[in-house]
Design a protein around this motif. Structure first.
Motif, PDB file in Angstrom:
ATOM      1  N   TYR A  54      -2.440 -12.305 -14.251  1.00 44.12           N
ATOM      2  CA  TYR A  54      -2.286 -12.599 -12.823  1.00 44.12           C
ATOM      3  C   TYR A  54      -3.548 -13.278 -12.282  1.00 44.12           C
ATOM      4  O   TYR A  54      -3.474 -14.294 -11.595  1.00 44.12           O
ATOM      5  CB  TYR A  54      -2.001 -11.321 -12.039  1.00 44.12           C
ATOM      6  N   GLY A  55      -4.693 -12.715 -12.612  1.00 46.00           N
ATOM      7  CA  GLY A  55      -5.947 -13.309 -12.153  1.00 46.00           C
ATOM      8  C   GLY A  55      -6.138 -14.719 -12.677  1.00 46.00           C
ATOM      9  O   GLY A  55      -6.628 -15.598 -11.967  1.00 46.00           O
ATOM     10  N   ARG A  56      -5.736 -14.943 -13.946  1.00 46.58           N
ATOM     11  CA  ARG A  56      -5.842 -16.290 -14.523  1.00 46.58           C
ATOM     12  C   ARG A  56      -4.933 -17.262 -13.789  1.00 46.58           C
ATOM     13  O   ARG A  56      -5.318 -18.398 -13.504  1.00 46.58           O
ATOM     14  CB  ARG A  56      -5.481 -16.233 -16.007  1.00 46.58           C
ATOM     15  N   LYS A  57      -3.715 -16.826 -13.461  1.00 46.05           N
ATOM     16  CA  LYS A  57      -2.781 -17.688 -12.745  1.00 46.05           C
ATOM     17  C   LYS A  57      -3.333 -18.060 -11.366  1.00 46.05           C
ATOM     18  O   LYS A  57      -3.240 -19.206 -10.932  1.00 46.05           O
ATOM     19  CB  LYS A  57      -1.428 -16.993 -12.594  1.00 46.05           C
ATOM     20  N   VAL A  58      -3.880 -17.074 -10.662  1.00 47.12           N
ATOM     21  CA  VAL A  58      -4.439 -17.346  -9.334  1.00 47.12           C
ATOM     22  C   VAL A  58      -5.580 -18.355  -9.437  1.00 47.12           C
ATOM     23  O   VAL A  58      -5.669 -19.313  -8.661  1.00 47.12           O
ATOM     24  CB  VAL A  58      -4.930 -16.040  -8.666  1.00 47.12           C
ATOM     25  N   ARG A  59      -6.444 -18.150 -10.421  1.00 49.45           N
ATOM     26  CA  ARG A  59      -7.577 -19.074 -10.594  1.00 49.45           C
ATOM     27  C   ARG A  59      -7.088 -20.479 -10.915  1.00 49.45           C
ATOM     28  O   ARG A  59      -7.551 -21.463 -10.316  1.00 49.45           O
ATOM     29  CB  ARG A  59      -8.486 -18.558 -11.727  1.00 49.45           C
ATOM     30  N   ILE A  60      -6.151 -20.594 -11.871  1.00 51.41           N
ATOM     31  CA  ILE A  60      -5.659 -21.905 -12.278  1.00 51.41           C
ATOM     32  C   ILE A  60      -4.984 -22.621 -11.112  1.00 51.41           C
ATOM     33  O   ILE A  60      -5.208 -23.812 -10.872  1.00 51.41           O
ATOM     34  CB  ILE A  60      -4.697 -21.765 -13.473  1.00 51.41           C
ATOM     35  N   MET A  61      -4.137 -21.896 -10.370  1.00 49.32           N
ATOM     36  CA  MET A  61      -3.410 -22.556  -9.288  1.00 49.32           C
ATOM     37  C   MET A  61      -4.303 -22.860  -8.083  1.00 49.32           C
ATOM     38  O   MET A  61      -4.097 -23.863  -7.399  1.00 49.32           O
ATOM     39  CB  MET A  61      -2.190 -21.733  -8.891  1.00 49.32           C
ATOM     40  N   SER A  62      -5.292 -22.014  -7.824  1.00 47.63           N
ATOM     41  CA  SER A  62      -6.255 -22.329  -6.761  1.00 47.63           C
ATOM     42  C   SER A  62      -6.983 -23.631  -7.073  1.00 47.63           C
ATOM     43  O   SER A  62      -7.100 -24.527  -6.225  1.00 47.63           O
ATOM     44  CB  SER A  62      -7.272 -21.185  -6.605  1.00 47.63           C
ATOM     45  N   ALA A  93      -2.583 -20.312  -2.724  1.00 51.41           N
ATOM     46  CA  ALA A  93      -2.493 -21.122  -1.511  1.00 51.41           C
ATOM     47  C   ALA A  93      -3.344 -20.528  -0.393  1.00 51.41           C
ATOM     48  O   ALA A  93      -4.014 -21.256   0.353  1.00 51.41           O
ATOM     49  CB  ALA A  93      -1.034 -21.232  -1.069  1.00 51.41           C
ATOM     50  N   VAL A  94      -3.338 -19.200  -0.302  1.00 46.01           N
ATOM     51  CA  VAL A  94      -4.177 -18.536   0.700  1.00 46.01           C
ATOM     52  C   VAL A  94      -5.654 -18.785   0.411  1.00 46.01           C
ATOM     53  O   VAL A  94      -6.461 -19.030   1.326  1.00 46.01           O
ATOM     54  CB  VAL A  94      -3.864 -17.025   0.746  1.00 46.01           C
ATOM     55  N   ASN A  95      -6.027 -18.731  -0.867  1.00 45.59           N
ATOM     56  CA  ASN A  95      -7.420 -19.024  -1.241  1.00 45.59           C
ATOM     57  C   ASN A  95      -7.842 -20.400  -0.746  1.00 45.59           C
ATOM     58  O   ASN A  95      -8.941 -20.576  -0.197  1.00 45.59           O
ATOM     59  CB  ASN A  95      -7.575 -18.978  -2.770  1.00 45.59           C
ATOM     60  N   VAL A  96      -6.973 -21.389  -0.948  1.00 44.54           N
ATOM     61  CA  VAL A  96      -7.301 -22.756  -0.552  1.00 44.54           C
ATOM     62  C   VAL A  96      -7.390 -22.868   0.967  1.00 44.54           C
ATOM     63  O   VAL A  96      -8.312 -23.490   1.512  1.00 44.54           O
ATOM     64  CB  VAL A  96      -6.243 -23.742  -1.102  1.00 44.54           C
ATOM     65  N   LEU A  97      -6.447 -22.249   1.674  1.00 43.18           N
ATOM     66  CA  LEU A  97      -6.455 -22.301   3.142  1.00 43.18           C
ATOM     67  C   LEU A  97      -7.690 -21.613   3.718  1.00 43.18           C
ATOM     68  O   LEU A  97      -8.206 -22.024   4.759  1.00 43.18           O
ATOM     69  CB  LEU A  97      -5.187 -21.656   3.695  1.00 43.18           C
ATOM     70  N   ARG A  98      -8.157 -20.579   3.028  1.00 47.28           N
ATOM     71  CA  ARG A  98      -9.359 -19.867   3.490  1.00 47.28           C
ATOM     72  C   ARG A  98     -10.642 -20.559   3.055  1.00 47.28           C
ATOM     73  O   ARG A  98     -11.740 -20.133   3.419  1.00 47.28           O
ATOM     74  CB  ARG A  98      -9.352 -18.438   2.945  1.00 47.28           C
ATOM     75  N   GLY A  99     -10.516 -21.618   2.276  1.00 48.22           N
ATOM     76  CA  GLY A  99     -11.694 -22.343   1.819  1.00 48.22           C
ATOM     77  C   GLY A  99     -12.416 -21.680   0.668  1.00 48.22           C
ATOM     78  O   GLY A  99     -13.568 -22.031   0.363  1.00 48.22           O
ATOM     79  N   LYS A 100     -11.754 -20.737  -0.018  1.00 45.46           N
ATOM     80  CA  LYS A 100     -12.387 -20.064  -1.153  1.00 45.46           C
ATOM     81  C   LYS A 100     -12.365 -20.985  -2.360  1.00 45.46           C
ATOM     82  O   LYS A 100     -11.318 -21.459  -2.765  1.00 45.46           O
ATOM     83  CB  LYS A 100     -11.653 -18.762  -1.476  1.00 45.46           C
ATOM     84  N   ARG A 101     -13.512 -21.235  -2.940  1.00 46.10           N
ATOM     85  CA  ARG A 101     -13.633 -22.129  -4.080  1.00 46.10           C
ATOM     86  C   ARG A 101     -13.991 -21.329  -5.334  1.00 46.10           C
ATOM     87  O   ARG A 101     -14.721 -20.350  -5.267  1.00 46.10           O
ATOM     88  CB  ARG A 101     -14.702 -23.199  -3.835  1.00 46.10           C
ATOM     89  N   ILE A 102     -13.446 -21.765  -6.471  1.00 50.59           N
ATOM     90  CA  ILE A 102     -13.763 -21.155  -7.759  1.00 50.59           C
ATOM     91  C   ILE A 102     -14.455 -22.229  -8.582  1.00 50.59           C
ATOM     92  O   ILE A 102     -13.815 -23.059  -9.222  1.00 50.59           O
ATOM     93  CB  ILE A 102     -12.487 -20.645  -8.453  1.00 50.59           C
ATOM     94  N   GLU A 103     -15.764 -22.234  -8.533  1.00 49.52           N
ATOM     95  CA  GLU A 103     -16.539 -23.304  -9.157  1.00 49.52           C
ATOM     96  C   GLU A 103     -16.778 -23.077 -10.639  1.00 49.52           C
ATOM     97  O   GLU A 103     -16.845 -24.023 -11.415  1.00 49.52           O
ATOM     98  CB  GLU A 103     -17.899 -23.451  -8.453  1.00 49.52           C
TER      99      GLU A 103
END
Length: 408
Positions: A252-260, A364-374
């Motif tokens: 689940y965490g991998r999916k969230v990271r990949i899609m973000s 999608a929420v991560n992106v809307l909140r401006g959360k970046r996974i660098e």
């Protein structure tokens, strides 16, 4: 009236996304094929791997690459260690032959590690792969063959999941890729597939872009060839074996990271969404990377609307009942994946479908909140090291294409 409009609008969006769009892609492949003039060739090849804390995988990975059916003088390997804190570098150096370069970098992030590795390559073709992947013996020959066509700038390989037959829920991941490989073939036949999977893909050296942080690197890199006006085609015989995650939480965490990072990748490549520039590819991209990944909203709206309209007749009551049964079964699959019911194929598929859609909403929420996974941290367990082709289960082998068949 509003609830009815919400139900029928959501139902139409779901039906088009999961049924209508794939049918259009298949029809286009049938009616407007564009053959690729592939042929046997042996261009010089550089294999690039970015590794962080891959001590459990890197030795076996290098052994696999050394055993490939390709002229040794035409194949080099560049491994960039992104600040590994384990024995990744020591093991890689112990296994490295004369045509293997090991870069020991500080912690710079995967994008910069890949850029550093590419800068050291000398091959005409650059093949990207992962540390926990194993290639079939003829994978390099298969992935370079389409480059005989001058219109081809990149080639997406075929990722096949192995299985130990004991990992709960891994059938959902494999089933998704079984369907995705059929789509990739159809897209490729008529033009370009949307993007490549990181397990195995290749680009002409002069088309490899400078990879930016914060995006899915395989998407950003492989779509560079479409940006430059070349085709990105699918090679079903270029097979890479990879194990599914053994932990639902990790997956689940991998999916969230990949899609973000995937949403940000589409934003970085937004020029490809212009049909006047890229034609039908723009529609494929919008459907594959946006519509499918935003389906959680219409699915939720359809469920709520049908439930509140259940008393208005069977046209609403039946969808409400079917959705309640489907989501209930998926809940069992997620809560008790090792149970007899949880391991049944319909429940596994339902659980995976729900997990992916919840992860896409989270992304999608991560992106809307401006959360970046660098920067990325490998989330594999110690026993999720790179498999050998012999590790493929019967189900994985059946998914492996024959010359008349096909392959995330």
């Amino acid at each position: 009236m509003i609830r009815r409009l919400l139900f029928w609008g959501s139902a139409s969006a779901v039906a088009f996304t999961y049924v209508g769009a794939p049918l259009i892609i298949f029809a286009r492949a049938l009616l407007r094929p564009r053959p690729v003039a592939s042929g046997p060739s042996e261009p010089s090849v550089s294999v690039v791997i970015a590794a962080r804390n891959e001590a459990a995988s890197i030795g076996r990975r290098l052994d696999n690459l050394a055993a490939l059916d390709y002229p040794p003088e035409g194949l080099e390997v560049v491994v960039a260690s992104d600040g590994s804190e384990d024995d990744t570098v020591a093991i890689a150096r112990a296994r490295a032959g004369g045509r293997v370069t090991i870069l020991e970098l500080d912690r710079v992030g995967k994008a910069d590690a890949l850029n550093a590795a590419v800068a050291r390559t000398r091959g005409e073709i650059v093949v990207f792969t992962d540390a926990n992947t194993s290639f079939a013996a003829d994978a390099i020959r298969a992935i370079v063959a389409p480059f005989a066509d001058p219109t081809v700038g990149g080639v997406a390989g075929n990722q096949v999941y192995t299985s130990d037959g004991q990992t709960p829920g891994d059938g959902g991941e494999r089933s998704y890729w079984d369907f995705d490989r059929v789509l990739k073939r159809a897209e490729s036949i008529a033009g370009s597939t949307v993007s490549a999977t990181g397990a195995i893909y290749a680009l002409r050296r002069d088309l490899v872009p400078t990879i930016v942080a914060g995006v899915t690197d395989d998407f950003y890199t492989s779509t560079a060839v479409v940006e430059r006006g070349y085709r990105l085609v699918f090679a079903p015989d270029a097979i890479a074996y990879e194990p599914p995650s053994k932990s639902a939480n990790r997956e689940y965490g991998r999916k969230v990271r990949i899609m973000s990072r995937g949403f940000r990748g589409v934003a970085a490549r937004r020029s490809l969404l212009d049909p006047q520039r890229t034609g039908f590819y723009a529609l494929q991209l919008a459907w594959h990377k946006l519509a499918r990944r935003l389906m959680a909203a219409p699915l939720l709206a359809m469920a709520v609307a049908s439930a509140t309209l259940a008393g208005a007749g069977w046209r609403y009551r039946l969808p409400a009942i079917l959705q309640a049964v489907a989501y209930g079964a998926a809940a069992i699959g997620l809560a008790a994946p090792a149970s007899r019911i949880g391991r049944s194929r319909p429940v596994v598929l339902g659980a995976y479908f729900v997990m992916v859609n919840v992860a896409s909403l989270h992304a999608a929420v991560n992106v809307l909140r401006g959360k970046r996974i660098e920067r990325w941290e490998p989330t594999r367990l110690a026993d999720e090291a790179s498999p050998s082709p012999e590790d493929a289960s019967p189900s994985a082998a059946e998914a492996t294409p024959s010359p008349a068949e096909d392959r995330p």
